[in-house]
Design an enzyme around this catalytic site. Structure first.
Site, PDB file in Angstrom:
ATOM      1  N   ARG A  52      14.553  -5.701  18.161  1.00  0.00           N
ATOM      2  CA  ARG A  52      14.672  -4.195  19.137  1.00  0.00           C
ATOM      3  C   ARG A  52      13.851  -4.391  20.222  1.00  0.00           C
ATOM      4  O   ARG A  52      14.360  -3.564  21.285  1.00  0.00           O
ATOM      5  CB  ARG A  52      14.881  -2.881  18.302  1.00  0.00           C
ATOM      6  CG  ARG A  52      15.277  -3.046  17.169  1.00  0.00           C
ATOM      7  CD  ARG A  52      15.417  -1.320  16.717  1.00  0.00           C
ATOM      8  NE  ARG A  52      16.625  -1.509  15.807  1.00  0.00           N
ATOM      9  CZ  ARG A  52      17.091  -0.171  14.970  1.00  0.00           C
ATOM     10  NH1 ARG A  52      16.444   0.829  15.280  1.00  0.00           N
ATOM     11  NH2 ARG A  52      17.951  -0.013  13.739  1.00  0.00           N
ATOM     12  N   ASP A 162      16.694  16.259  22.992  1.00  0.00           N
ATOM     13  CA  ASP A 162      16.212  15.014  22.500  1.00  0.00           C
ATOM     14  C   ASP A 162      15.364  14.114  22.803  1.00  0.00           C
ATOM     15  O   ASP A 162      14.761  14.912  24.460  1.00  0.00           O
ATOM     16  CB  ASP A 162      17.562  13.944  22.086  1.00  0.00           C
ATOM     17  CG  ASP A 162      17.803  12.726  20.960  1.00  0.00           C
ATOM     18  OD1 ASP A 162      17.901  12.997  19.762  1.00  0.00           O
ATOM     19  OD2 ASP A 162      16.582  11.563  21.238  1.00  0.00           O
TER      20      ASP A 162
HETATM   21  C1  LIG Z   1      19.770   9.795  13.597  1.00  0.00           C
HETATM   22  S1  LIG Z   1      20.175  11.046  14.885  1.00  0.00           S
HETATM   23  C2  LIG Z   1      20.394  12.310  14.308  1.00  0.00           C
HETATM   24  C3  LIG Z   1      21.438  13.059  15.103  1.00  0.00           C
HETATM   25  C4  LIG Z   1      22.241  13.906  14.538  1.00  0.00           C
HETATM   26  N1  LIG Z   1      21.032  15.686  13.995  1.00  0.00           N
HETATM   27  C5  LIG Z   1      23.027  14.189  13.306  1.00  0.00           C
HETATM   28  O1  LIG Z   1      22.077  13.916  12.436  1.00  0.00           O
HETATM   29  O2  LIG Z   1      23.925  13.793  13.302  1.00  0.00           O
HETATM   30  C6  LIG Z   1      18.094  11.178  15.295  1.00  0.00           C
HETATM   31  C7  LIG Z   1      17.527  11.360  16.506  1.00  0.00           C
HETATM   32  O3  LIG Z   1      16.143  11.436  16.581  1.00  0.00           O
HETATM   33  C8  LIG Z   1      15.853  11.710  17.760  1.00  0.00           C
HETATM   34  N2  LIG Z   1      14.733  12.111  17.504  1.00  0.00           N
HETATM   35  C9  LIG Z   1      13.840  10.948  17.302  1.00  0.00           C
HETATM   36  N3  LIG Z   1      12.332  11.520  17.039  1.00  0.00           N
HETATM   37  C10 LIG Z   1      12.201  12.578  17.650  1.00  0.00           C
HETATM   38  C11 LIG Z   1      11.154  12.580  18.692  1.00  0.00           C
HETATM   39  N4  LIG Z   1       9.788  13.086  18.300  1.00  0.00           N
HETATM   40  N5  LIG Z   1      11.448  14.084  19.595  1.00  0.00           N
HETATM   41  C12 LIG Z   1      13.207  14.411  20.017  1.00  0.00           C
HETATM   42  N6  LIG Z   1      13.569  13.005  19.346  1.00  0.00           N
HETATM   43  C13 LIG Z   1      13.235  12.234  18.530  1.00  0.00           C
HETATM   44  C14 LIG Z   1      16.577  10.538  17.921  1.00  0.00           C
HETATM   45  O4  LIG Z   1      16.166  10.273  19.525  1.00  0.00           O
HETATM   46  C15 LIG Z   1      17.649  10.303  17.655  1.00  0.00           C
HETATM   47  O5  LIG Z   1      18.462  10.428  18.898  1.00  0.00           O
END
Ligand SMILES: C[S@@+](CC[C@H](N)C(=O)[O-])C[C@H]1O[C@@H](n2cnc3c(N)ncnc32)[C@H](O)[C@@H]1O
Length: 293
Positions: A52, A162
């Site tokens: 990645r 995010d």
């Molecule tokens: C799998 S997606 C989930 C999206 C939505 N909440 C859902 O359940 O469909 C996870 C998201 O969490 C964000 N994320 C991961 N670590 C994070 C952090 N430390 N602070 C903010 N966002 C974070 C990622 O960028 C990603 O967009």
């Protein structure tokens, strides 16, 4: 495929010349990601991380992982969002885990809107880890309909945050391929999307009314939170799954501090607060309510 050591821990894959993530750089990246993103990477994730991050190396014109680590050491904040995007998943969809939206529509919103009758009363929902916007816009559909149904003149907003700049750009754009609207009922598709024509054929754009309700901001959940008010509900679904235990404990404590009395926290289907917090009661499928003080 065999590997050739070139110098220090830099290794190239024989035959391809592509850089390989050596031990020291992987250790650095693992510590960096844990510290800044709360994501715990096991040794088994090394190949995945290498694959990645190769795309990031190419995008930045870097030839080896050592240079990428150097960039992170020099200026951790500038690359953090792209690094997090590269190693975590942004997978999401409209009305994912639809039972949460049912609870909101049928029980919580009618209750809250009944209580919030005075002028200036606020209703706040936070989509923490909103990815490309499907979650906050689905919440906005349910909220907009409830506001109409209950004739409520409430100051209602959804905060969508995010860490990933790419995900947030998608959320701000609010344009989705029609074949990604599977979870949206035909009635809501008609009501809340504008259909693209000509070169936008096959695309659907979020209705301006929903954009009014959603405020999109970058935020790393591990950093300071600038918001001053409290939330009625926080959706943090499919985000903490990669976090280590101390990060989850701290995050749940902070969420409790950001919720109104008996406010709600929604987690993803494979996430749980079991053994991690005394601040909440489990009241539904991955639905938690803040305990009275
Ligand atoms: C799998 S997606 C989930 C999206 C939505 N909440 C859902 O359940 O469909 C996870 C998201 O969490 C964000 N994320 C991961 N670590 C994070 C952090 N430390 N602070 C903010 N966002 C974070 C990622 O960028 C990603 O967009």
């Amino acid at each position: 495929m065999s590997a050739t050591v070139t110098f220090d821990n830099q290794v190239t894959v024989a035959g391809t010349g592509g850089p390989v993530l050596g031990d020291a750089d992987f250790r650095f990246l693992r510590d960096f990601v844990l510290q800044h993103c709360g994501i715990a990477l096991s040794d088994q994730k090394r190949q995945l991380v290498q694959g990645r991050l190769l795309r990031r190396l190419r995008a930045l014109g870097l030839k080896e992982f050592g240079s990428y680590c150097e960039l992170l050491r020099r200026d951790p904040d500038s690359e953090l969002g792209d690094l997090a995007s590269a190693i975590s998943t942004n997978v999401t969809s409209f009305f994912r885990e639809s039972h949460h939206y049912d609870l909101l529509e049928q029980t919580l919103l009618p209750q809250w809107l009944q209580q919030k009758r005075r002028q200036g009363d606020r209703l706040r929902i936070w989509s923490a880890g909103c990815s490309t916007g499907e979650e906050p816009y689905a919440l906005a559909m349910v909220l907009a309909e409830a506001l109409e149904r209950h004739g409520a003149d409430v100051d209602a907003k959804i905060l969508a945050t995010d860490l990933s700049p790419q995900a947030l750009a998608g959320a701000r754009e609010g344009v989705y391929s029609i074949d990604k609207l599977g979870g949206v009922s035909a009635e809501r598709r008609r009501r809340w999307f504008l259909r693209g024509e000509g070169s936008y054929e096959g695309l659907a754009c979020i209705h301006p009314r929903l954009r009014e309700l959603v405020v999109i901001q970058p935020l790393n959940l591990l950093h300071e939170w600038p918001m001053s008010g409290l939330f009625d509900a926080i959706f943090c679904r499919n985000v903490v799954i990669y976090f280590d235990k101390p990060t989850k404990e701290r995050l749940f404590r902070r969420y409790a501090g950001k919720l109104v009395a008996e406010g709600y926290l929604f987690l993803g289907h494979s996430e749980s607060m079991h053994g991690l917090s005394d601040d909440f009661d489990l009241v539904g499928r991955t639905v938690y309510r803040k305990r009275p003080a």
